[in-house]
Design a protein around this motif. Structure first.
Motif, PDB file in Angstrom:
ATOM      1  N   GLN A 121       5.406   5.492   3.997  1.00  0.00           N
ATOM      2  CA  GLN A 121       5.363   6.723   4.792  1.00  0.00           C
ATOM      3  C   GLN A 121       6.272   6.585   6.006  1.00  0.00           C
ATOM      4  O   GLN A 121       6.365   5.517   6.612  1.00  0.00           O
ATOM      5  CB  GLN A 121       3.933   7.002   5.258  1.00  0.00           C
ATOM      6  N   LEU A 138       6.242   3.716  13.318  1.00  0.00           N
ATOM      7  CA  LEU A 138       5.315   2.893  14.111  1.00  0.00           C
ATOM      8  C   LEU A 138       5.763   1.431  14.102  1.00  0.00           C
ATOM      9  O   LEU A 138       5.764   0.759  15.136  1.00  0.00           O
ATOM     10  CB  LEU A 138       3.902   3.027  13.545  1.00  0.00           C
ATOM     11  N   ASP A 139       6.149   0.950  12.915  1.00  0.00           N
ATOM     12  CA  ASP A 139       6.595  -0.441  12.783  1.00  0.00           C
ATOM     13  C   ASP A 139       7.772  -0.732  13.712  1.00  0.00           C
ATOM     14  O   ASP A 139       7.790  -1.726  14.447  1.00  0.00           O
ATOM     15  CB  ASP A 139       6.979  -0.706  11.317  1.00  0.00           C
ATOM     16  N   VAL A 197       0.738   3.434   2.188  1.00  0.00           N
ATOM     17  CA  VAL A 197       1.082   3.750   3.589  1.00  0.00           C
ATOM     18  C   VAL A 197       2.449   3.191   3.947  1.00  0.00           C
ATOM     19  O   VAL A 197       3.166   3.752   4.779  1.00  0.00           O
ATOM     20  CB  VAL A 197      -0.005   3.168   4.537  1.00  0.00           C
ATOM     21  N   ALA A 198       2.799   2.063   3.317  1.00  0.00           N
ATOM     22  CA  ALA A 198       4.010   1.333   3.703  1.00  0.00           C
ATOM     23  C   ALA A 198       5.283   2.153   3.522  1.00  0.00           C
ATOM     24  O   ALA A 198       6.296   1.858   4.143  1.00  0.00           O
ATOM     25  CB  ALA A 198       4.103   0.039   2.902  1.00  0.00           C
ATOM     26  N   LEU A 208       8.904  -2.423  21.336  1.00  0.00           N
ATOM     27  CA  LEU A 208       8.123  -2.659  22.560  1.00  0.00           C
ATOM     28  C   LEU A 208       7.892  -4.151  22.767  1.00  0.00           C
ATOM     29  O   LEU A 208       7.987  -4.659  23.890  1.00  0.00           O
ATOM     30  CB  LEU A 208       6.791  -1.911  22.482  1.00  0.00           C
ATOM     31  N   SER A 209       7.610  -4.850  21.674  1.00  0.00           N
ATOM     32  CA  SER A 209       7.393  -6.292  21.757  1.00  0.00           C
ATOM     33  C   SER A 209       8.650  -6.998  22.285  1.00  0.00           C
ATOM     34  O   SER A 209       8.579  -7.868  23.162  1.00  0.00           O
ATOM     35  CB  SER A 209       7.025  -6.824  20.372  1.00  0.00           C
ATOM     36  N   HIS A 259       8.736   0.984  16.389  1.00  0.00           N
ATOM     37  CA  HIS A 259       8.368   1.152  17.808  1.00  0.00           C
ATOM     38  C   HIS A 259       7.615  -0.067  18.328  1.00  0.00           C
ATOM     39  O   HIS A 259       7.832  -0.511  19.458  1.00  0.00           O
ATOM     40  CB  HIS A 259       7.516   2.412  17.991  1.00  0.00           C
ATOM     41  N   VAL A 260       6.704  -0.590  17.494  1.00  0.00           N
ATOM     42  CA  VAL A 260       5.928  -1.766  17.915  1.00  0.00           C
ATOM     43  C   VAL A 260       6.868  -2.961  18.092  1.00  0.00           C
ATOM     44  O   VAL A 260       6.769  -3.698  19.091  1.00  0.00           O
ATOM     45  CB  VAL A 260       4.815  -2.078  16.891  1.00  0.00           C
ATOM     46  N   ALA A 303       5.823   7.837   8.937  1.00  0.00           N
ATOM     47  CA  ALA A 303       5.044   7.563  10.158  1.00  0.00           C
ATOM     48  C   ALA A 303       4.817   6.057  10.324  1.00  0.00           C
ATOM     49  O   ALA A 303       4.885   5.521  11.440  1.00  0.00           O
ATOM     50  CB  ALA A 303       3.701   8.287  10.090  1.00  0.00           C
ATOM     51  N   PHE A 304       4.569   5.387   9.202  1.00  0.00           N
ATOM     52  CA  PHE A 304       4.351   3.944   9.252  1.00  0.00           C
ATOM     53  C   PHE A 304       5.638   3.228   9.665  1.00  0.00           C
ATOM     54  O   PHE A 304       5.616   2.314  10.510  1.00  0.00           O
ATOM     55  CB  PHE A 304       3.879   3.427   7.891  1.00  0.00           C
ATOM     56  N   SER A 324       0.847  -1.200   0.000  1.00  0.00           N
ATOM     57  CA  SER A 324       0.000   0.000   0.000  1.00  0.00           C
ATOM     58  C   SER A 324       0.884   1.251   0.000  1.00  0.00           C
ATOM     59  O   SER A 324       2.093   1.188   0.242  1.00  0.00           O
ATOM     60  CB  SER A 324      -0.901   0.001   1.231  1.00  0.00           C
TER      61      SER A 324
END
Lengths: 280, 129
Positions: B91, B97-98, B88-89, B104-105, B100-101, B93-94, B86
């Motif tokens: 961007q 986020l990827d 979005v992939a 955190l995991s 950071h997630v 910001a994406f 997509s």
């Protein structure tokens, strides 16, 4: 002449490099303060074990022979063991203090409260240790030893409060990261609403809701843990003492459940991110 | 010259020679018949036995009927649906986020809830005197 000068310069450079390497090899390793405190605690723990074994041997000999010599030996070993016991407890409190300084997610008021607990217990141990050199008989040793026995419940409750507070603070820190990621994910999904098919958009909206719900469940667990820690604090200050160990076990169970909620929610966020990556 | 009754009688032509079995007279034709009949019976019997033996041996030697081996079915690779990346992939910001997630995991998985360094010391309190 030129060759000699070049040779001298080369030798000087080689020697300088070697010297710098050797000096850098002698720079002592610097540990984080909690690591150093932990090493000290382990060392004092070993010394305490040794002194305790010596005390038991001397005590058994005193019980067996009941002579003045064996009594004197037992008394000396008792004094040494009691002194080392206080040193061990003070070293452990220092370790707790370092861990408290390094913990994230703890509020300043909680941190100040826990540090005041450490300060109070440290003061008790210093006063107790000051009485030990004056022990002149077995009866004296028993009387002074009983002071620590009577106070130990309060000391243990304080230690377990601090340990619970550190774990609680760590989980709160993770929750802050979780909230930030959730907010970023929501913003990303909302900003790109027209890109995806309506079916896929509905799916991602439902997933966001589920991730938010998991966060709510986690918050409920955090609140329950905070209440338990307060109960431990209140009981510590009152005359009706509870068993701090069983309370702490309960808190640990709830901390584990809270962590699992965070893990689940983060896994869901990973799925949402994978779904955002593709158009179909 | 009269025949001396004590002289040996010239045996008749059909008389059995010494050592030969006496052939039954014309009054014993059934024996001849049975003897003649037993030969074909024997032959038939022998042939039947031989046939049976051959049949039995062939049955013993014949391998048991086995089920035919199943035909191997080769797995057919299922076609992996093609997924289109997509918009979005790409961007920032994406991508943020990827990461950071994932971070955190990893932190949550490595987080030790019950830090062994924080376990309080085990003490023996009563002196025992």
């Amino acid at each position: 002449m030129k060759r000699i000068l070049l040779l001298l310069l080369f030798s000087f450079l080689v020697a300088a490099g070697f010297a710098s390497f050797r000096t850098s090899a002698f720079v002592p390793q610097v540990f984080a303060s909690s690591e150093q405190a932990y090493k000290d605690y382990l060392y004092q723990s070993d010394v305490y074990r040794q002194k305790y074994n010596d005390f038991k041997v001397a005590q058994n000999e005193y019980f067996k022979f009941n002579t003045l010599t064996s009594q004197q030996t037992a008394l000396a070993a008792t004094r040494d063991m009691m002194a080392q016991r206080d040193v061990l407890l003070k070293t452990y409190l220092l370790l707790l203090n370092e861990k408290l300084n390094e913990a994230v997610g703890i509020t300043d008021s909680d941190r100040n409260y826990y540090q005041s607990l450490i300060k109070n217990e440290n003061a008790f141990l210093i006063n107790h240790a000051a009485l030990i050199p004056s022990v002149g008989s077995i009866n004296d040793a028993t009387t002074i030893g009983r002071q620590l026995e009577d106070h130990y419940n309060v000391l243990q409750a304080s230690m377990l409060q601090i340990i619970s507070g550190i774990s609680y603070g760590n989980l709160t820190g993770f929750a802050n990261d979780y909230d930030k990621n959730l907010a970023d994910a929501k913003a990303l999904v909302n900003a790109n609403r027209g890109i995806f098919a309506s079916e896929k958009q509905s799916l991602m909206d439902r997933w966001l809701l589920q991730i938010s719900n998991t966060r709510s469940l986690y918050q409920g667990k955090l609140d329950a843990i905070a209440n338990k820690i307060v109960q431990l604090k209140v009981s510590n200050n009152s005359f009706n003492r509870i068993d701090p160990t069983s309370f702490y076990e309960d808190i640990k169970t709830q901390l584990g459940e809270g962590r699992q909620y965070l893990l689940d929610g983060t896994a869901f966020m990973g799925e949402l991110v994978r779904e955002l990556r593709y158009q179909n | 010259m009269t025949d001396n009754i004590y002289d040996p009688i010239n045996p008749p032509v059909n008389a059995t020679q010494p050592g030969q079995a006496e052939e039954p007279g014309p009054s014993a034709p059934p024996e001849k018949k049975t003897a003649k009949m037993s030969k074909p019976v024997l032959i038939v019997f022998a042939v039947a036995c031989a046939v049976m033996l051959i049949v039995v041996l062939s049955l013993l030697g014949k391998p048991a009927v086995k089920a035919p081996p199943p035909t191997p079915v080769l797995p057919r690779p299922t076609p992996t649906p093609e997924r289109i990346t997509s918009a979005v992939a790409t961007q920032s910001a994406f991508l943020t986020l990827d990461s950071h997630v994932a971070s955190l995991s990893a932190k949550l998985n490595n987080f030790i809830l019950d830090d062994p360094q924080l376990t309080p010391p085990l003490l023996e309190l009563p002196l025992g005197f």
